[in-house]
Design a protein around this motif. Structure first.
Motif, PDB file in Angstrom:
ATOM      1  N   CYS A  54      15.303  10.087   2.337  1.00  0.00           N
ATOM      2  CA  CYS A  54      16.109  10.265   3.481  1.00  0.00           C
ATOM      3  C   CYS A  54      17.225   9.170   3.508  1.00  0.00           C
ATOM      4  O   CYS A  54      16.983   8.074   3.186  1.00  0.00           O
ATOM      5  CB  CYS A  54      15.653  10.101   4.832  1.00  0.00           C
ATOM      6  SG  CYS A  54      16.404  10.404   6.254  1.00  0.00           S
ATOM      7  N   HIS A  76      15.785  12.009  14.594  1.00  0.00           N
ATOM      8  CA  HIS A  76      15.464  12.206  13.144  1.00  0.00           C
ATOM      9  C   HIS A  76      14.166  11.759  12.787  1.00  0.00           C
ATOM     10  O   HIS A  76      13.480  12.420  11.931  1.00  0.00           O
ATOM     11  CB  HIS A  76      16.600  11.210  12.359  1.00  0.00           C
ATOM     12  CG  HIS A  76      16.820  11.851  10.984  1.00  0.00           C
ATOM     13  ND1 HIS A  76      18.159  11.965  10.352  1.00  0.00           N
ATOM     14  CD2 HIS A  76      15.896  12.108  10.060  1.00  0.00           C
ATOM     15  CE1 HIS A  76      17.891  12.450   9.308  1.00  0.00           C
ATOM     16  NE2 HIS A  76      16.692  12.401   8.958  1.00  0.00           N
ATOM     17  N   GLU A 101      11.680  14.468  13.859  1.00  0.00           N
ATOM     18  CA  GLU A 101      12.101  15.567  12.703  1.00  0.00           C
ATOM     19  C   GLU A 101      10.986  15.333  11.669  1.00  0.00           C
ATOM     20  O   GLU A 101      10.657  16.292  11.076  1.00  0.00           O
ATOM     21  CB  GLU A 101      13.505  15.843  12.459  1.00  0.00           C
ATOM     22  CG  GLU A 101      13.761  17.041  11.300  1.00  0.00           C
ATOM     23  CD  GLU A 101      13.701  16.505  10.080  1.00  0.00           C
ATOM     24  OE1 GLU A 101      13.224  16.956   9.146  1.00  0.00           O
ATOM     25  OE2 GLU A 101      14.223  15.185   9.630  1.00  0.00           O
ATOM     26  N   HIS A 102      10.866  14.040  11.008  1.00  0.00           N
ATOM     27  CA  HIS A 102      10.209  13.825   9.897  1.00  0.00           C
ATOM     28  C   HIS A 102       8.729  13.881  10.087  1.00  0.00           C
ATOM     29  O   HIS A 102       8.068  14.485   9.430  1.00  0.00           O
ATOM     30  CB  HIS A 102      10.652  12.143   9.747  1.00  0.00           C
ATOM     31  CG  HIS A 102      11.856  12.144   8.592  1.00  0.00           C
ATOM     32  ND1 HIS A 102      11.613  11.425   7.364  1.00  0.00           N
ATOM     33  CD2 HIS A 102      12.705  12.390   8.607  1.00  0.00           C
ATOM     34  CE1 HIS A 102      13.009  11.270   6.809  1.00  0.00           C
ATOM     35  NE2 HIS A 102      13.735  12.258   7.628  1.00  0.00           N
ATOM     36  N   HIS A 137      16.138   5.048  11.006  1.00  0.00           N
ATOM     37  CA  HIS A 137      14.950   5.554  11.648  1.00  0.00           C
ATOM     38  C   HIS A 137      14.264   4.511  12.536  1.00  0.00           C
ATOM     39  O   HIS A 137      14.701   3.173  12.247  1.00  0.00           O
ATOM     40  CB  HIS A 137      14.047   5.862  10.716  1.00  0.00           C
ATOM     41  CG  HIS A 137      14.178   7.236  10.099  1.00  0.00           C
ATOM     42  ND1 HIS A 137      13.521   8.400  10.418  1.00  0.00           N
ATOM     43  CD2 HIS A 137      14.781   7.706   8.905  1.00  0.00           C
ATOM     44  CE1 HIS A 137      13.942   9.427   9.574  1.00  0.00           C
ATOM     45  NE2 HIS A 137      14.766   8.953   8.926  1.00  0.00           N
TER      46      HIS A 137
HETATM   47 ZN    ZN Z   1      15.818  12.549   7.011  1.00  0.00          ZN
END
Ligand code: ZN
Length: 398
Positions: A204, A108, A111-112, A208
């Protein structure tokens, strides 16, 4: 019911927690048949949300089967699905499968970074995100070429090695209004913002990693055109490492088979491919010569002849028939195959091949069709003897 306190919002690394069971009831939907829904006052379990599949783990050693989030008038409630009921009012210990959680965190956060760079450099938005145990995809609302994607991948990996801090915070209304961020949606209540310095600011809800270095690496697996934009498939962290290990072993095995090194595989493959083509051409010549010899050996007035060939392409079978037609006005029948299933081609320069083909159907399970000069099809479930008998009946009776 009061909203569930989301411990994962505050600390993505907390994998064990204590909570009180507020309710426990039987699930009544098909997906969770036989399961119980547990509500806790607090939880570390991240639910299925924002395109990401839920956490795994246990509540008092009872295995979780699913975690979902839903809105109520009071706020958001987390539904924990388990296989056995747990007593209401009891104090329980929840344990998150942290290996799985951390894997999701690596994907994740990666992805950011990727989406942030795409947004900054190309002005495109990530309009669809999917993170499961098997695949991570991002859909962007515009086209990116392979070359552009390769450069983005390079940039992402630079951000990863720079070990930048990833911060999570809940700005107040005033702060939020001033903030430029991705994934802006009308949300009631506090908006959770995830920032990666110099790279991305995005709303979001997911856990993370603390610093980009923890992601390890990012590899783009695929780029495909998708709904007027592109879909990018990535792997990050341990997933990417596992893929590398698997693919390296595969390449090493392949190199060993080719008695070469990994770096020499392409050259070796070209060489083998060339040799293969040359051999193929030689074999074809050899076959053609054999065919010619077979036809040459036949008397000019041959009424009908058949050939059983184990392995012959249809082009060569037709070539065989053409040669025969130049020599004789009779029938030439070529049967290709072995053990009960055969392809069949009948040709003649003067006689009615289609009629003969149909007549064969009286003796054999045959499908196909054709014209006066050539008919072809398939014979199924017939031994060589059975076919020979049928050919004798049809062609020798005249
Ligand atoms: Zn996110």
């Amino acid at each position: 019911m009061s909203p569930t306190l989301k411990l994962y919002d505050l600390d993505a690394y907390q994998s064990e927690f204590e909570a009180v069971v507020l309710s426990c009831e039987k699930a009544d939907d098909k997906k969770h048949e036989g399961n119980y829904i547990i509500h806790l006052d607090r939880t570390c379990f991240f639910p299925e949300e924002g395109g990401q599949t839920p956490d795994y783990g246990t509540i008092d050693n009872v295995m979780l089967t699913d975690v979902q989030i839903r809105k109520s008038d009071e706020g958001e409630i987390i539904d924990h699905f388990v296989e056995k009921p747990i007593e209401i009012g009891s104090k329980v210990t929840g344990r998150v499968d942290f290996e799985h959680r951390f894997d999701n965190m690596q994907q994740h956060s990666a992805e950011h970074i990727f989406s942030g760079i795409v947004h900054n450099d190309f002005g495109l938005d990530n309009v669809g995100f999917h993170l499961s145990d098997h695949i991570v995809t991002m859909d962007f609302n515009g086209v990116l070429t392979d070359e552009q994607v390769r450069k983005i991948e390079e940039k992402v990996n630079k951000v990863i090695t720079s070990n930048v801090e990833i911060k999570v915070f809940f700005p107040d209304k005033e702060e939020l209004e001033k903030l430029e961020y991705r994934s802006k949606k009308e949300i009631d209540g506090a908006v959770r913002i995830v920032t990666i310095e110099g790279v991305d600011v995005c709303a979001c809800c997911a856990p993370h990693v603390h610093r980009t270095g923890e992601i390890g690496l990012l590899k783009v697996i695929n780029r495909q055109n998708y709904k007027k934009g592109v879909r990018i498939t990535i792997e990050a962290g341990k997933r990417a490492l596992n893929s590398f290990l698997y693919e390296h072993d595969m390449l090493k095995a392949l190199a060993d088979k080719m008695t070469t090194s990994i770096s020499e595989i392409p050259a070796k493959f070209d060489q083998l491919s060339k040799e293969n083509m040359e051999l193929g051409a030689e074999l074809k010549n050899f076959k053609m010569n054999q065919i010619r010899q077979k036809i040459d050996a036949l008397p000019v007035d041959t009424e009908y002849i058949y050939f059983f060939e184990k392995d012959l392409d249809m082009k060569s079978a037709q070539y065989m028939i053409n040669l025969f037609q130049e020599k004789s006005s009779g029938y030439c029948i070529v049967l290709v195959g072995e053990d009960k299933d055969y392809k069949v081609v009948i040709g003649s320069s003067q006689k009615d091949c289609l009629a003969a083909f149909k007549k064969l159907g009286e003796y054999l399970d045959i499908k196909g069709g054709g014209s006066l000069k050539m008919a072809q099809g398939k014979v199924t479930d017939a031994s060589r003897e059975k076919i020979t008998d049928a050919l004798e009946q049809v062609f020798n009776a005249k």
